[in-house]
Design an enzyme around this catalytic site. Structure first.
Site, short mmCIF file in Angstrom:
data_model
loop_
_atom_site.label_atom_id
_atom_site.label_comp_id
_atom_site.label_asym_id
_atom_site.label_seq_id
_atom_site.Cartn_x
_atom_site.Cartn_y
_atom_site.Cartn_z
CE LYS A 112 72.07 10.74 19.68
NZ LYS A 112 71.38 11.11 18.46
CE LYS A 194 78.55 10.43 17.15
NZ LYS A 194 77.97 11.03 15.99
CE LYS A 197 74.00 16.80 11.92
NZ LYS A 197 73.33 15.51 12.15
P1 ATP Z 1 74.43 13.49 16.96
O1 ATP Z 1 75.82 13.22 17.45
O2 ATP Z 1 73.83 14.73 17.47
O3 ATP Z 1 73.56 12.29 17.02
P2 ATP Z 1 75.65 13.27 14.46
O4 ATP Z 1 76.73 14.26 14.41
O5 ATP Z 1 75.98 11.83 14.75
O6 ATP Z 1 74.56 13.77 15.42
P3 ATP Z 1 73.92 12.39 12.28
O7 ATP Z 1 72.94 13.17 11.51
O8 ATP Z 1 73.37 11.47 13.29
O9 ATP Z 1 74.92 13.36 13.05
O10 ATP Z 1 74.89 11.64 11.30
C1 ATP Z 1 74.99 11.83 9.89
C2 ATP Z 1 76.09 10.96 9.35
O11 ATP Z 1 77.37 11.42 9.83
C3 ATP Z 1 75.99 9.49 9.77
O12 ATP Z 1 76.36 8.65 8.68
C4 ATP Z 1 76.99 9.37 10.87
O13 ATP Z 1 77.47 8.06 11.00
C5 ATP Z 1 78.08 10.33 10.40
N1 ATP Z 1 78.86 10.86 11.52
C6 ATP Z 1 78.38 11.48 12.62
N2 ATP Z 1 79.39 11.85 13.43
C7 ATP Z 1 80.53 11.47 12.82
C8 ATP Z 1 81.92 11.57 13.17
N3 ATP Z 1 82.30 12.16 14.29
N4 ATP Z 1 82.83 11.07 12.32
C9 ATP Z 1 82.45 10.47 11.17
N5 ATP Z 1 81.16 10.33 10.78
C10 ATP Z 1 80.21 10.82 11.59
#
Ligand code: ATP
Ligand code: LTN
Length: 327
Positions: A112, A194, A197
């Site tokens: 990040k 991955k 968001k």
């Molecule tokens: P960012 O990538 O912007 O940090 P994020 O998409 O990882 O955001 P979070 O709010 O940080 O979102 O994650 C919420 C939950 O979703 C966490 O348990 C995280 O491990 C899971 N998660 C996030 N991205 C994925 C993915 N691509 N596949 C499966 N689980 C995910």
């Protein structure tokens, strides 16, 4: 006594099918088995720049979507992190004895901070201390998360063990729960990264509130490869990702899916998957539209949850404060 589950999700960007399949769907599925606490982590969200008005709105939207996805307020607490000040207070205490070297190893910070460059805040570096506080405040047994959070969970366990070794038994070291399938859904535009968001490309993720047209369009345009055969194969991340999404939305086994697409092309798979995802998200979207007719109701559920669990957090905070000699 039921075991206690805690997990969190950030109210940033749009919640996507990676969050849903990797985390939220599993929280919903095991609700009756455990005592559950789910948290919209707005304090974590401000580790990167946020527009204040948008953050407040996203926090409510996400809470509404979690209820719509099946979080049952009778069975689970769902609250906003900043409503319980013990999270910030315990994070500070943990901060003061987590070695810098432990934090410097966190890969999420490295990724990040590379993107943010000079905008990187001290809070982003410190993110895992706040996450450890979230979990430890509730004497959590299990933390269901996606694969990306594994390292933060290991740090949380190390923090609990180190604190206990210095000050005597204070915190329960939690166990991570990472699903076998779906713990790492990949970006549709780039299946080597991955689904996240904070990715700007509109073709990157299917969001839970996307319209049927958008969902079908995004899946149709998903990056695959130039090979023909449709099968689960880690070395072909594009098609493997689509098949994983298919598996989780259909509930079919890998063998059944492979048999269904034998001799067929990517076009067939993408068309069917688009429809499957539209149908899979439809009940969540419908329930969301109903719930958001009455925003005050969602707010009242969030406040009631926070009031119910605050004493647990305050008890743990007091224990930690006493141990280190505060007050
Ligand atoms: P960012 O990538 O912007 O940090 P994020 O998409 O990882 O955001 P979070 O709010 O940080 O979102 O994650 C919420 C939950 O979703 C966490 O348990 C995280 O491990 C899971 N998660 C996030 N991205 C994925 C993915 N691509 N596949 C499966 N689980 C995910
Ligand atoms: N860091 C997590 C969100 C999060 C969390 C938590 C998850 C904050 N606190 C406590 C589990 C338990 C993320 O980015 N997905």
């Amino acid at each position: 006594m039921k075991k206690r589950v805690f997990s969190g999700i950030q109210p940033t960007g749009n919640i996507h099918i990676g969050n849903y399949l990797g985390a939220v769907k599993n929280w919903v599925a095991s609700q009756s088995e455990y005592e559950n606490i789910f948290c919209v982590v707005d304090l974590h969200a401000i580790t990167v720049p946020q527009d204040p008005k948008a953050l407040r709105q996203k926090t409510r939207e996400l809470a509404g979507l979690l209820f719509a996805a099946g979080i049952d307020p009778e069975q689970s607490a769902l609250f906003i992190q900043s409503h319980i000040s013990a999270h910030s207070e315990l994070a500070w205490i943990l901060n003061c004895f987590i070695p810098m070297g432990w934090m410097q190893r966190m890969t999420q910070f490295k990724e990040k901070s590379e993107k943010l460059k000079e905008q990187v805040s001290t809070g982003l570096f410190d993110y895992p201390a706040l996450m450890a506080a979230d979990i430890l405040l509730y004497d959590t047994d299990y933390v269901p998360v996606g694969e990306d959070q594994k390292q933060h969970l290991e740090l949380t366990r190390d923090v609990a063990q180190r604190f206990n070794a210095i000050y005597g038994d204070t915190f329960k070291p939690p166990e991570p729960v990472i699903a076998k399938t779906g713990a790492r859904i990949m970006g549709l535009d780039d299946p080597t990264r991955k689904m996240s968001k904070s990715e700007a490309d509109p073709g990157h993720a299917v969001n839970l509130l996307d319209s049927p047209r958008e969902i079908i369009h995004k899946i149709k345009r998903a990056t695959t490869d130039s090979l023909k055969e449709i099968r689960f194969d880690e070395s072909r991340p594009g098609v493997n990702n689509l098949l994983t999404i298919y598996q989780l939305f259909s509930g079919l086994s890998r063998e059944e899916i492979a048999a269904r697409y034998e001799g067929k092309g990517y076009g067939d798979l993408k068309k069917d998957l688009g429809e499957l995802v539209v149908e899979g998200l439809r009940p969540v979207q419908t329930r969301y539209q109903e719930l958001t007719q009455d925003p005050a109701y969602i707010d009242s559920l969030l406040v009631a949850s926070a009031n119910r669990i605050r004493p647990i957090a305050e008890r743990t905070l007091r224990r930690a404060q006493e141990r280190v000699g505060l007050g």
